[in-house]
Scaffold this active site. Structure first.
Site: not given
Length: 451
Positions: A63, A272, A326-327, A354
């Site tokens: 979200e 994960p 975040g990668e 993505e």
């Protein structure tokens, strides 16, 4: 009714809270101060007209990504309050919005009346935007009492949610309306099917608009050069198989399938979904005899500055564990083949958009019921391969076969990836439509308020 709801919520928090802390305490302990009404940051400064922030609530990582796409289409000087529920969502929101002027990021308090009342009074939002829908009755009631509108953006009603909600809406329509959807000023839904399910729950058609799926509108993130160099160094010239957002039980299938491919042909990178599982996944990898590199143990920037030579086949790892936050979204841009996790068990899937933004060939398992419309679109466009496997052994066979086929025929894999990217481009436009729906919230803070 409200007293009963509060009693139930207090009992749920009192009973389940300690269990959750025992099971996942290290992960969730950091959320408690803000969710219990402590350590809230100061509110953002009001705009030139003295109006408070637009409040955007995004439950978790997915979200937050949608919220970031929406915010890019909003006025740059609009004050914002962004809330999340999960620690991973909070970290993602801090990265996405922390540097934006007149923006505050914090946790949503627990659904208890004193906390919710203090929160809304402290931040005095002009309106609330719910990303995809998180219909918390006390939050909706607090905004309604202050005559502030609540709008849903990128809304969805899955078949499972509809099946749970329909009996309540039919048997106790007033209770359902007061505690939930009746407090929403307007719904911007992803698809016609979502809108139809909402209308079947009793929502007036005048309050429902199909705006499309904002997830298609997000831009592919820039791939940090140092991070890309790190992964390519670990690959040492081999193809890169990236498995993102994997859930418990999936890593064993991935590793068994990878064993059939052989580490000489490819590097397997695993990300994960939940950070608290990183160590357990590392143990699984090593228990199968694979050599392991952990992203957290490698300083990508330092390695790039040193000009480290690419790893040779002799010292390159078999598996790279992406134990970082975040990668993943950017790393799909480095992969040759993407596997989207949460699809081999009963989880219901994760978002394939993505890797599709980078035109990567995507393989998923059979479980995609949480993203059924997106899954149907990918299938219709022949933009991925969805495995038909009803047990672990069948999944291992199917996944190994698919990986091998694409490694042997890279042109075929590239064609699938190109169709995926074309599907994304064809479905853009939801950000502009959602922004148009919200424009009245900064032009006229009372527009759309519920009666």
């Amino acid at each position: 009714m409200w007293v009963l709801y509060q009693v139930v919520m207090a009992l749920v928090l009192g009973l389940l809270g300690p269990i959750l802390l025992l099971q996942r305490g290290a992960h969730y302990r950091s959320v408690l101060p803000a969710r219990l009404g402590r350590r809230w940051p100061p509110p953002p400064p009001p705009d030139a007209a003295g109006r408070g922030p637009l409040w955007i609530h995004a439950v978790s990582v997915g979200e937050v990504g949608v919220a970031a796409t929406l915010v890019d289409a909003l006025p740059a000087d609009l004050p914002l309050l962004v809330t999340t529920v999960t620690p991973t969502g909070q970290r993602q929101a801090q990265r996405a919005f922390g540097a934006r002027p007149s923006t505050v990021v914090t946790y949503l308090p627990f659904e208890l009346a004193p906390l919710v009342t203090r929160f809304v009074d402290r931040f005095a939002p002009r309106a609330l935007v719910l990303i995809e829908g998180d219909y918390l009755p006390l939050v909706l009631r607090a905004m309604h009492q202050r005559q502030r509108p609540t709008v849903v953006v990128n809304g969805r009603v899955s078949e499972r949610s509809f099946a749970r909600m329909r009996p309540v809406a039919d048997d106790w329509p007033r209770t359902f309306a007061v505690l939930g959807l009746g407090r929403i000023s307007h719904f911007g839904m992803q698809t016609d099917a979502d809108a139809e399910r909402l209308r079947a729950l009793g929502v007036d058609s005048a309050r429902v608009t199909v705006t499309g799926n904002l997830k298609y509108d997000g831009a592919a993130p820039d791939v940090p050069p140092a991070l890309a160099a790190l992964v390519r160094r670990c690959a040492a010239g081999r193809s890169i198989l990236l498995a993102g957002s994997t859930m418990a039980g999936e890593e064993a299938i991935l590793l068994d399938a990878f064993q059939r491919i052989g580490a000489a042909r490819a590097l397997l990178a695993i990300a994960p979904r939940h950070p608290e599982r990183w160590d357990a996944v590392a143990q699984q990898i090593e228990a199968r005899g694979f050599s392991l590199a952990r992203r957290s143990a490698i300083d990508a920037e330092a390695a790039m500055q040193r000009g480290d030579a690419p790893a040779t086949a002799d010292d390159a790892p078999d598996v790279l564990l992406l134990d970082s936050l975040g990668e993943l979204a950017a790393l799909y841009g480095v992969a040759d083949i993407a596997f989207v996790g949460g699809t081999l068990g009963a989880t219901g899937g994760h978002n394939p958009i993505e890797p599709a933004r980078f035109g990567r060939p995507i393989v998923v398992g059979p479980s995609m019921h949480n993203f059924r419309e997106i899954a149907d679109a990918f299938t219709a466009a022949d933009a991925w391969v969805q495995l038909a496997a009803d047990d672990a052994d069948a999944a291992i066979d199917a996944l190994a076969s698919r990986w091998r086929a694409w490694l042997d025929a890279p042109a075929e894999a590239a064609a699938v990836g190109a169709r995926a990217r074309g599907l994304i481009d064809d479905n853009r436009g939801a950000a502009a439509r959602s922004c148009a729906q919200l424009r009245s919230l900064w032009a006229d803070p009372g527009a759309g308020a519920t009666a």
